[in-house]
Enzyme design. Structure first.
Site, PDB file in Angstrom:
ATOM      1  N   ARG A 175      -0.226 -46.476  -3.231  1.00 58.17           N
ATOM      2  CA  ARG A 175      -1.136 -46.652  -4.377  1.00 58.17           C
ATOM      3  C   ARG A 175      -0.511 -47.704  -5.288  1.00 58.17           C
ATOM      4  NH1 ARG A 175      -1.381 -40.642  -3.730  1.00 58.17           N
ATOM      5  NH2 ARG A 175      -3.554 -39.977  -3.831  1.00 58.17           N
TER       6      ARG A 175
ATOM      7  N   CYS B  57      -5.960 -39.799   3.883  1.00 60.09           N
ATOM      8  CA  CYS B  57      -4.808 -39.947   2.994  1.00 60.09           C
ATOM      9  C   CYS B  57      -4.947 -39.153   1.700  1.00 60.09           C
ATOM     10  CB  CYS B  57      -4.524 -41.417   2.709  1.00 60.09           C
ATOM     11  SG  CYS B  57      -5.848 -42.226   1.812  1.00 60.09           S
TER      12      CYS B  57
ATOM     13  N   MET C 261       0.838  -1.196   0.000  1.00 59.61           N
ATOM     14  CA  MET C 261       0.000   0.000   0.000  1.00 59.61           C
ATOM     15  C   MET C 261       0.879   1.255   0.000  1.00 59.61           C
ATOM     16  SD  MET C 261      -3.248  -1.229   2.182  1.00 59.61           S
ATOM     17  CE  MET C 261      -2.302  -1.621   3.601  1.00 59.61           C
TER      18      MET C 261
ATOM     19  N   GLU D 251     -14.398 -42.764   0.489  1.00 55.98           N
ATOM     20  CA  GLU D 251     -14.203 -41.774  -0.588  1.00 55.98           C
ATOM     21  C   GLU D 251     -15.509 -41.370  -1.241  1.00 55.98           C
ATOM     22  OE1 GLU D 251     -10.465 -42.696  -2.958  1.00 55.98           O
ATOM     23  OE2 GLU D 251     -11.257 -44.694  -2.568  1.00 55.98           O
TER      24      GLU D 251
ATOM     25  N   GLY E 119     -10.395 -40.818   1.868  1.00 54.87           N
ATOM     26  CA  GLY E 119      -9.766 -40.391   0.622  1.00 54.87           C
ATOM     27  C   GLY E 119     -10.418 -39.082   0.238  1.00 54.87           C
ATOM     28  N   THR E 120      -9.866 -38.003   0.789  1.00 54.46           N
ATOM     29  CA  THR E 120     -10.554 -36.720   0.648  1.00 54.46           C
ATOM     30  C   THR E 120     -10.492 -36.153  -0.774  1.00 54.46           C
ATOM     31  OG1 THR E 120      -8.557 -35.819   1.630  1.00 54.46           O
ATOM     32  CG2 THR E 120     -10.488 -35.958   3.045  1.00 54.46           C
ATOM     33  N   ASN E 121      -9.615 -36.727  -1.613  1.00 54.97           N
ATOM     34  CA  ASN E 121      -9.614 -36.258  -3.010  1.00 54.97           C
ATOM     35  C   ASN E 121     -10.902 -36.711  -3.680  1.00 54.97           C
ATOM     36  OD1 ASN E 121      -6.992 -35.505  -2.431  1.00 54.97           O
ATOM     37  ND2 ASN E 121      -6.099 -37.346  -3.334  1.00 54.97           N
TER      38      ASN E 121
END
Ligand code: PEP
Ligand code: MG
Length: 883
Positions: free
Chosen positions: A552, A839, A103, A753, A774-776
């Site tokens: 995976r 995960c 600013m 998921e 599996g939050t994706n």
């Protein structure tokens, strides 16, 4: 009642929200008896009111401001607009959260054609008076009337080209600048200081809403509702001769954390000269040489300030004819490495408790220690040397224009932004660049401060480097580099290297290890890593992972030869062909799992059964079609029969592949035949994988390795799916154990998921031993946002403020978070011993980690290099909300 104006003497450092960081700091220093020029602060509430009331300054605000001006006149014995002893003030922005350089500031306000004469008379230095007036006109023109800054600075630079100016020349320059401002703005700079002040306050309020300030807030997660305060302070002049000057100092080295005064000093100059990087200042040691008493006083004051605030401080000071004045103090920005050392040192110095030390380092900063360092080659050529402003190493193609940096970075290119100096207008380009190089400026210049704040590699003040924007190239030490050429920036040494020089991960020092060991005393959640091969697993262990939370298995087949066997398995037209392919895969899988168990000796390893969204593993349809067309063309021109035969065979093979691609093609593969659905249709795939897991486990156990396999069933929607797969796992495990004459402890659990899995968690937990969110996929399936496509429009949502942040980066607490709470609660109601973790990518995001902690999860799992971040974030969460 709205408090609109507060004098420094009436404020306090605890009033940061109302007075902004600067106003609160000045009030705090005033109260503690430090030498601070008097002044007052127009509050953030007044700014909020300004925005609420159609952006006009209220009568009340103006009345209160005038009262404070009168008080200032009384205490300084000067008069605002008075010719004999004119009161001049600085007008500066300052929000509650520091936004360096974002600013605006106006200095020397109060000067006009009459008061300038008074100042000349008073100081006996007309040149100084007119130079001060020149500075005011230029700043006022830029900030209040939005005259592009180069327009005015070019006029000044041209005027100064032929050497120092005298008072008459400055007076002419002032007239010229005023004309240009008036021509551009169709309005003149008012003579009455009160009118000047009114416009300046409005302009500072407006600067809260300018693009760079908004960008900075977005990037740093700062709320738009904080608003800025405005400090009005009587001027002291660092440019009033040889025993004067100005400087910026950090109470500890902001790069390394070393406990020594660190900063810069510029003799006979005003603060803006340092910050804007227009003149390159001297290291602070220069002050010790030229004014030893002032240096001693500064050292003593900074020590007291640090002890008072219990944090490293960044101070601005001015020396006016041998007298030291403090103009600002605030918590100093620092690199991640410095933050860690300062935290550890301050705990050892008993300035902070261990918990406070841990809390003083924000989790994201730890990542910087893991940044790459440049590994020079024998032929590495140094093309420029400057100051190491922010550590790390990065290579990229040279760009000179910030917009272009954004464009190329969006196209996936690594870019290095090279500028003569940066200004806040370049901020978006700096965000997009891998590294930043400037020709001018010191370690407190805009480029340096901003880059360090972002943890981005940066080199400033490269003597001998000159950017030619018109030609899109830079010259440096006899070398010319054009736009698009590769360079490498070494932010640790301050050097710019030709070409793309390799980089490696840095060593972690003892301070890091100490801080990390403290995090473990506070955190309650376990931290695991997502890793699919022994190398990543070993890195994760080194960084403190307490197990693997997600392996995976399909990723184990990404390499060239393996993917062929994997494709063969996926595309097998019948059970016999599939059995063949599985037989090829099994030994490979077994060896992989042995590697993982070896590295994770004594720690749990969660292995997820195959979850390949088929489209990720099949050859691309268009490429296959093109390939066939190409083979056909080659047949047309082939002469030898044997060659034609070979090509025909190849065509047949490709056509078979094409037929399989078409057979397996799905309209929406993410919701298609993936996860446990594959194992349900083809139980032999599950059998093969489970055999590989348990054969590997018993082989390792026989060698004395402590194995803790956890078999995880992906993408379960119905508890029956889980039960069907679980049965295979347990049956095969028993077979393997019987054969080996040895058994190992193991668990069978599932990923949650899909919303249905979270809602029916009670049923699933009847037999599952653990849940891993599996939050994706859970984000994808809850919000109906495609993981593959959402990035096309989600950033626009964030920009427009429709959502606060990308839910794939930071968990959507209200939506996905509710399902996590429900799933955990319902699962544990049936199975109180149920282990619950996360995960998805959110497992490495500090804000999400805080939520997972509050929800009572047992662990989070994230990529190896985020493990330290997760450890620290988890300690912060536990300290903030003990359970
Ligand atoms: C998830 O969906 O959160 C997950 C970890 O699995 P993947 O990213 O492999 O789909
Ligand atoms: Mg998933």
């Amino acid at each position: 009642m709205t408090t609109r104006v507060v004098s420094f003497a009436d404020g306090g450092e605890e009033m940061k929200e109302l007075l902004g960081g600067k106003g609160a700091g000045l009030a705090g220093m005033t109260k503690a008896g430090f030498p601070v020029p008097p002044g007052f602060t127009i509050t953030t509430d007044a700014c909020r009111e300004y925005y609420a009331e159609d952006r006009v300054l209220s009568g009340e605000l103006w009345k209160d401001t005038n009262n404070e001006i009168a008080a200032l006149e009384a205490s300084t014995k000067k008069t605002f607009g008075g010719v004999e002893n004119p009161l001049l003030v600085s007008v500066r922005s300052g929000a509650a959260v520091s936004m360096p350089g974002m600013m605006d500031t106006i200095l020397n306000l109060g000067l006009n054609d009459a008061t300038v004469e008074g100042l000349a008379e008073l100081t006996g230095d007309p040149t100084f008076a007119w130079e001060s007036y020149r500075r005011f006109v230029q700043m006022f023109g830029e900030i209040v009337f939005d005259v592009p800054s180069d327009r005015l600075s070019q006029i000044t630079e041209r005027a100064k080209q032929d050497g120092a100016l005298d008072a008459t020349a400055y007076a002419a320059l002032v007239r010229r600048l005023k004309d240009v401002v008036a021509g551009y703005a169709k309005a003149s700079i008012p003579d009455d200081p009160r009118d000047q002040l009114r416009l300046a306050v409005g302009a500072v309020f407006e600067s809260w809403g300018n693009r760079r300030a908004i960008d900075y807030r977005r990037m740093n997660d700062i709320s738009d509702d904080l608003f800025t305060a405005v400090t009005v302070q009587s001027m002291v002049f660092g440019n009033s001769g040889e025993s004067s000057g100005t400087g910026v100092a950090f109470t500890r080295n902001p790069m390394t954390g070393e406990p020594v005064l660190y900063g810069e000093f510029l003799e006979n100059a005003q603060g803006e000269d340092v910050v804007a990087g227009l003149r390159t200042p001297e290291p602070i040691a220069a002050l010790e040489q030229v004014m030893p008493e002032v240096f001693a006083q500064l050292s003593e004051i900074t020590l007291r300030l640090e002890a008072h605030y219990r944090d490293m401080q960044d101070v601005e000071f001015t020396v006016e004819r041998g007298n030291l004045y403090m103009l600002q103090t605030r918590s100093g920005k620092r690199t991640g490495r410095a933050a860690i050392r300062i935290a550890v040192d301050m705990v050892n110095e008993e300035l902070l408790t261990k918990a406070e030390g841990v809390q003083s380092v924000s989790p994201g900063r730890v990542e910087e220690l893991l940044h790459p360092v440049v590994v020079r080659q024998p032929d590495t050529e140094i093309i420029a040397s400057g100051l190491p402003a922010s550590p790390g190493g990065a290579a990229g193609v040279v760009v000179f224009d910030p917009d272009e940096a954004v464009e190329l970075a969006a196209a996936g290119m690594a870019v290095v932004l090279v500028r003569n100096e940066t200004s806040p207008d370049d901020f978006h380009g700096m965000v997009a660049a891998e590294a930043i190089v400037t020709a001018r400026g010191g370690v407190t210049s805009h480029a340096a401060v901003v880059a360090r704040g972002m943890g981005k590699c940066c080199v400033v003040g490269c003597a001998g480097l000159r950017v030619d924007y018109a030609e899109q190239l830079f010259h440096s030490n006899g070398v010319t580099i054009s736009k698009g050429e590769w360079i490498t920036v070494d932010g640790n040494t301050g050097e710019v290297l030709a070409g793309q020089v390799p980089t490696v991960e840095p060593e972690l020092d003892d301070y890091y290890e100490t801080l990390m060991s403290w995090t473990d005393e506070f955190k309650t959640m376990g931290i695991r890593a997502n890793a699919d091969n022994p190398t990543d697993a070993a890195a994760a262990r080194r960084l403190g992972a307490e197990g693997i939370g997600l392996c995976r298995t399909e990723h184990m087949f990404f390499e060239a030869e393996r993917i062929e066997a994997m494709r063969e398995m996926i595309m097998a037209p019948n059970a016999i062909a599939r059995a063949d392919a599985l037989a090829k895969l099994e030994p490979v899988q077994t060896a992989d799992f042995v590697g993982m168990f070896e590295v994770m000796d004594g720690y749990p390893v969660t292995i997820r059964l195959l979850d390949p969204p088929l489209h990720e593993f099949l050859p691309r349809r268009d490429e296959t079609v093109n390939h066939i067309a190409d083979l056909k063309l080659r047949i047309a021109s082939a002469k030898k029969l044997s060659k034609i035969d070979k090509l025909l065979n190849e065509i047949q093979e490709r056509e078979f592949v094409l037929a399989q691609i078409e057979r397996l093609s799905e309209s929406n593969p993410m919701l298609g035949h993936r996860g446990c659905r594959l194992g349900i249709t083809y139980p032999e795939i599950t059998e093969m994988q489970v055999r590989a897991i348990f054969n590997a486990a018993v082989q390792c156990a026989e060698r004395g390795i402590v194995v803790k396999p956890e078999v995880m069933i992906p993408l379960v929607a119905f508890s029956s799916e889980f039960l069907a797969q679980e049965e295979i796992v347990r049956t095969v495990a028993e077979e393997v154990f019987a054969q080996a004459g040895l058994s190992v402890e193991y668990q069978v659990g599932t990923m949650i998921e899909l919303p249905r899995a979270a809602l029916t968690a009670g049923e699933i937990a009847g037999s599952a031993e653990f849940f891993s969110f599996g939050t994706n996929d859970l984000t994808q399936s809850t919000a109906g946002l495609s993981r593959d496509d959402a990035s096309r429009f989600l950033p626009g949502y964030v920009r427009r403020g429709l959502i606060e942040r990308d839910p794939f980066q930071s968990v959507d607490i209200e939506g996905v978070g509710s399902l996590i709470e429900i799933g955990t609660e319902r699962g544990r109601a049936v199975n109180p011993g149920l282990k619950v973790g996360v995960c998805g990518e959110h497992g490495g995001d500090p804000r999400s980690i805080d939520f997972f902690h509050k929800t009572g999860l047992d662990y989070v799992s994230c990529s190896a290099y985020r493990v330290p971040v997760a450890r620290l974030a988890s300690a912060h969460a536990a300290l903030a909300s003990p359970i």
